[in-house]
Design a protein around this motif. Structure first.
Motif, PDB file in Angstrom:
ATOM      1  N   ALA A 208       0.837  -1.208   0.000  1.00  0.00           N
ATOM      2  CA  ALA A 208       0.000   0.000   0.000  1.00  0.00           C
ATOM      3  C   ALA A 208       0.868   1.253   0.000  1.00  0.00           C
ATOM      4  N   VAL A 209       1.933   1.228   0.806  1.00  0.00           N
ATOM      5  CA  VAL A 209       2.805   2.405   0.885  1.00  0.00           C
ATOM      6  C   VAL A 209       3.521   2.620  -0.445  1.00  0.00           C
ATOM      7  N   SER A 210       4.056   1.535  -1.014  1.00  0.00           N
ATOM      8  CA  SER A 210       4.833   1.737  -2.249  1.00  0.00           C
ATOM      9  C   SER A 210       3.934   2.042  -3.445  1.00  0.00           C
ATOM     10  N   GLU A 211       2.709   1.504  -3.442  1.00  0.00           N
ATOM     11  CA  GLU A 211       1.779   1.775  -4.557  1.00  0.00           C
ATOM     12  C   GLU A 211       0.921   3.012  -4.314  1.00  0.00           C
ATOM     13  N   ARG A 212       1.105   3.658  -3.167  1.00  0.00           N
ATOM     14  CA  ARG A 212       0.269   4.803  -2.772  1.00  0.00           C
ATOM     15  C   ARG A 212      -1.219   4.461  -2.822  1.00  0.00           C
ATOM     16  N   LEU A 213      -1.521   3.280  -2.305  1.00  0.00           N
ATOM     17  CA  LEU A 213      -2.890   2.806  -2.289  1.00  0.00           C
ATOM     18  C   LEU A 213      -3.453   3.051  -0.887  1.00  0.00           C
ATOM     19  N   PRO A 214      -4.610   3.728  -0.780  1.00  0.00           N
ATOM     20  CA  PRO A 214      -5.166   3.918   0.560  1.00  0.00           C
ATOM     21  C   PRO A 214      -5.509   2.580   1.222  1.00  0.00           C
ATOM     22  N   LEU A 215      -5.295   2.503   2.528  1.00  0.00           N
ATOM     23  CA  LEU A 215      -5.516   1.251   3.253  1.00  0.00           C
ATOM     24  C   LEU A 215      -6.550   1.461   4.350  1.00  0.00           C
ATOM     25  N   MET A 216      -7.477   0.533   4.437  1.00  0.00           N
ATOM     26  CA  MET A 216      -8.538   0.597   5.444  1.00  0.00           C
ATOM     27  C   MET A 216      -8.617  -0.742   6.158  1.00  0.00           C
ATOM     28  N   MET A 217      -8.929  -0.705   7.446  1.00  0.00           N
ATOM     29  CA  MET A 217      -9.011  -1.958   8.204  1.00  0.00           C
ATOM     30  C   MET A 217     -10.003  -1.824   9.350  1.00  0.00           C
ATOM     31  N   HIS A 218     -10.711  -2.917   9.658  1.00  0.00           N
ATOM     32  CA  HIS A 218     -11.541  -2.959  10.860  1.00  0.00           C
ATOM     33  C   HIS A 218     -10.605  -3.111  12.056  1.00  0.00           C
ATOM     34  N   ALA A 219     -10.816  -2.336  13.092  1.00  0.00           N
ATOM     35  CA  ALA A 219      -9.891  -2.416  14.224  1.00  0.00           C
ATOM     36  C   ALA A 219     -10.585  -2.086  15.539  1.00  0.00           C
ATOM     37  N   ALA A 220     -10.243  -2.867  16.555  1.00  0.00           N
ATOM     38  CA  ALA A 220     -10.699  -2.614  17.934  1.00  0.00           C
ATOM     39  C   ALA A 220     -12.212  -2.486  18.011  1.00  0.00           C
ATOM     40  N   GLU A 221     -12.882  -3.477  17.390  1.00  0.00           N
ATOM     41  CA  GLU A 221     -14.338  -3.390  17.291  1.00  0.00           C
ATOM     42  C   GLU A 221     -15.058  -4.153  18.419  1.00  0.00           C
ATOM     43  N   SER A 222     -14.765  -5.451  18.537  1.00  0.00           N
ATOM     44  CA  SER A 222     -15.592  -6.296  19.417  1.00  0.00           C
ATOM     45  C   SER A 222     -14.825  -6.795  20.639  1.00  0.00           C
ATOM     46  N   GLU A 223     -15.590  -7.314  21.591  1.00  0.00           N
ATOM     47  CA  GLU A 223     -14.985  -7.959  22.752  1.00  0.00           C
ATOM     48  C   GLU A 223     -14.241  -9.224  22.301  1.00  0.00           C
ATOM     49  N   ALA A 224     -14.838  -9.937  21.326  1.00  0.00           N
ATOM     50  CA  ALA A 224     -14.209 -11.159  20.816  1.00  0.00           C
ATOM     51  C   ALA A 224     -12.818 -10.836  20.250  1.00  0.00           C
ATOM     52  N   GLU A 225     -12.707  -9.709  19.555  1.00  0.00           N
ATOM     53  CA  GLU A 225     -11.404  -9.299  19.003  1.00  0.00           C
ATOM     54  C   GLU A 225     -10.422  -8.977  20.136  1.00  0.00           C
ATOM     55  N   GLU A 226     -10.909  -8.295  21.149  1.00  0.00           N
ATOM     56  CA  GLU A 226     -10.022  -7.918  22.250  1.00  0.00           C
ATOM     57  C   GLU A 226      -9.479  -9.155  22.974  1.00  0.00           C
ATOM     58  N   LEU A 227     -10.344 -10.123  23.198  1.00  0.00           N
ATOM     59  CA  LEU A 227      -9.914 -11.381  23.832  1.00  0.00           C
ATOM     60  C   LEU A 227      -8.847 -12.083  22.987  1.00  0.00           C
ATOM     61  N   PHE A 228      -9.086 -12.072  21.696  1.00  0.00           N
ATOM     62  CA  PHE A 228      -8.169 -12.700  20.746  1.00  0.00           C
ATOM     63  C   PHE A 228      -6.796 -12.030  20.792  1.00  0.00           C
ATOM     64  N   MET A 229      -6.798 -10.691  20.847  1.00  0.00           N
ATOM     65  CA  MET A 229      -5.539  -9.940  20.826  1.00  0.00           C
ATOM     66  C   MET A 229      -4.801 -10.015  22.161  1.00  0.00           C
ATOM     67  N   ARG A 230      -5.548  -9.856  23.226  1.00  0.00           N
ATOM     68  CA  ARG A 230      -4.874  -9.741  24.531  1.00  0.00           C
ATOM     69  C   ARG A 230      -4.547 -11.094  25.142  1.00  0.00           C
ATOM     70  N   GLU A 231      -5.453 -12.097  24.948  1.00  0.00           N
ATOM     71  CA  GLU A 231      -5.279 -13.370  25.658  1.00  0.00           C
ATOM     72  C   GLU A 231      -5.202 -14.585  24.743  1.00  0.00           C
ATOM     73  N   GLY A 232      -5.428 -14.375  23.451  1.00  0.00           N
ATOM     74  CA  GLY A 232      -5.471 -15.532  22.558  1.00  0.00           C
ATOM     75  C   GLY A 232      -6.625 -16.448  22.913  1.00  0.00           C
ATOM     76  N   ALA A 233      -7.731 -15.876  23.358  1.00  0.00           N
ATOM     77  CA  ALA A 233      -8.896 -16.663  23.785  1.00  0.00           C
ATOM     78  C   ALA A 233     -10.142 -16.191  23.039  1.00  0.00           C
ATOM     79  N   PRO A 235     -13.940 -16.805  20.775  1.00  0.00           N
ATOM     80  CA  PRO A 235     -14.390 -17.529  19.576  1.00  0.00           C
ATOM     81  C   PRO A 235     -13.420 -17.479  18.389  1.00  0.00           C
ATOM     82  N   PHE A 236     -12.731 -16.349  18.196  1.00  0.00           N
ATOM     83  CA  PHE A 236     -11.790 -16.298  17.059  1.00  0.00           C
ATOM     84  C   PHE A 236     -10.613 -17.248  17.308  1.00  0.00           C
ATOM     85  N   ALA A 237     -10.105 -17.273  18.540  1.00  0.00           N
ATOM     86  CA  ALA A 237      -8.990 -18.162  18.882  1.00  0.00           C
ATOM     87  C   ALA A 237      -9.419 -19.628  18.757  1.00  0.00           C
ATOM     88  N   GLU A 238     -10.645 -19.916  19.200  1.00  0.00           N
ATOM     89  CA  GLU A 238     -11.130 -21.295  19.094  1.00  0.00           C
ATOM     90  C   GLU A 238     -11.260 -21.734  17.633  1.00  0.00           C
TER      91      GLU A 238
END
Ligand SMILES: [Zn+2]
Length: 456
Positions: A208-233, A235-238
């Motif tokens: 994205a940086v080298s092609e000057r392509l804008p980048l978008m991402m879902h981030a810090a949305e759900s509790e499930a995501e937070e568990l996955f990031m902080r503890e590896g636990a 539904p996503f981890a399972e």
């Protein structure tokens, strides 16, 4: 002035240019695809004598709304996932199966076009759209006439397959560039931290940086995501475990993880940021990352509330997003702005001097803020000479709106997208008198019912 024959003046009781103070008895002059003047009706009528004048009376003229986080291809799923919405993992799974297995390319096109029609009807002139089928969504935007960036989504949770996923994505992205025009351009979206491996994130950032392509991402949305990031636990981890995919939880917030992976170098547009504390906001500020605040979607799915006032206080480039109508269930940026303001005030969040979030700040996020979030602030999101003629005219004469003491409060607290009278994109009148120009709305409506029947 010999250009007078081609200049058009829209006037109304108020013009809210966003970049400058509101103008009473104001007007906007446009020529072709551009704004050539903003001022009082009197001033502009004199400057552009001979221009075609249209006066909307008791109404406000604004830059068109910028909906900086949508998934237009999912419009046919409005109301389809209500039973799953308490379980984000199940919700995403049902959505993904429906999109990939049950919807044909024609369905996805009709769905995106219907979403674009809904947007125009609500005064939205520009979208930041995350799409699994960017080719189709770009075509729908071009056909309807909306401005936008379509971010092709990329998935690939297994680090061992990062290179392979990256090469496939690279081929797709370079072929998609043929679908770009002056109004519709391409971006890339590594979907989320729980669907894209770290090495794939790193490769896509580099690209994205080298092609000057804008980048978008879902981030810090759900509790499930937070568990996955902080503890590896959770539904996503399972699900990773069940699929034999390795995951080493970084043990930090998503924003911190994105800083560690280098992704913030791309000045990404991050959708949601519900779970962002003051340290995360400072990190976002340091990297000049942008935020798509999606208060209604976050509330409806029970994810919580992003710190909108903190984003404003930090002077981040923050815009508003409806997210898909599968989680909203409408694309109406005035309603989104009202919800953002009320939610922030209800929570007791304050800005400098202990004041509440203002109407102007909420309205600015729905226009200029969204344009900044998309990196399009030099083209759209404000009315000034030289900017694109992207305009929404909103009637203020309704029983639910009168009397009007102040146009900003009347717009934010008493109006909705249904009060829009006219939507103009790049000088073209695409919505007027209850009709979207050039689209067969009856046919699209029938298609939506047909798709809904099949999804059920
Ligand atoms: Zn989204």
């Amino acid at each position: 002035m010999n250009m007078a024959t081609t200049v058009k003046l829209y006037s109304a009781r108020w013009v809210l240019p966003m970049a400058t103070a509101p103008v009473e008895e104001g007007a906007v002059a446009i020529e072709g695809a551009r704004v050539v003047g903003v001022g009082t009706r009197e001033e502009l009528a004199e400057k552009f004598s001979g221009a075609v004048v249209e006066d909307f009376g008791e109404a406000a003229i604004l830059p068109g709304f910028v909906n900086c986080h949508t998934h237009l291809e999912l419009t046919a799923m409005r109301g389809f996932l209500e039973r799953e919405e308490g379980d984000f993992f199940a919700w995403l799974r049902k959505l993904t199966i429906a999109r990939t297995l049950l919807m044909t390319p024609e369905d996805l096109y009709a769905s995106a076009a219907w979403g674009a029609v809904e947007a125009l009807r609500a005064g939205v002139t520009c979208v930041g759209d995350a799409s699994d089928s960017a080719l189709t969504t770009m075509k729908a935007l071009r056909d309807v006439g909306l401005r936008g960036i379509v971010y092709q989504e990329v998935f690939g949770p297994d680090a061992r397959e990062a290179r392979e996923h990256f090469e496939k994505a690279g081929e797709k992205l370079s072929s998609l560039r043929a679908g770009e025009n002056e109004w519709v351009t391409l971006g890339v979206s590594p979907h989320a931290p729980y669907t894209v491996s770290r090495p794939l994130l790193e490769l896509l950032t580099e690209y994205a940086v080298s092609e000057r392509l804008p980048l978008m991402m879902h981030a810090a949305e759900s509790e499930a995501e937070e568990l996955f990031m902080r503890e590896g636990a959770g539904p996503f981890a399972e699900s990773y475990k069940a699929r034999g995919i390795e995951w080493q939880a970084p043990g930090v917030s998503t924003v911190e993880y994105l800083a560690q992976t280098g992704l913030l170098r791309s000045r990404p547009l991050l959708a949601h940021c519900v779970r962002a504390d003051e340290a995360d906001v400072a990190t976002l500020k340091e990297w000049r990352a942008r935020v798509a605040h999606c208060p209604k979607s976050n509330a409806k799915l029970g994810h919580g509330r992003a710190p909108f006032a903190s984003f404003i206080r930090a002077d981040l480039d923050v815009g508003l997003g409806s997210d898909s109508v599968a989680s909203n269930n409408t694309c109406d940026l005035l309603e989104e702005a009202r919800f953002a303001a009320l939610l922030s005030r209800a929570a007791g969040d304050t800005l400098e001097g202990g004041r509440m979030l203002s109407c102007d700040e909420a309205l600015r996020a729905s226009t200029q803020g969204g344009a900044r979030a998309l990196g399009l602030e030099r083209q759209t999101g404000a009315l000034a000479a030289g900017m694109a003629a992207d305009i929404a005219v909103i009637g203020l004469g309704g029983a639910h709106q009168q009397p009007v003491h102040d146009p900003s409060t009347a717009l934010l607290f008493a109006s909705s997208g249904r009060d829009v009278l006219l939507t103009v994109v790049a000088g073209r009148e695409l919505y007027r008198d209850g009709r979207v120009e050039g689209m067969d709305e009856d046919e699209l409506r029938d298609r939506m019912r047909d798709i809904a029947r099949r999804l059920a």
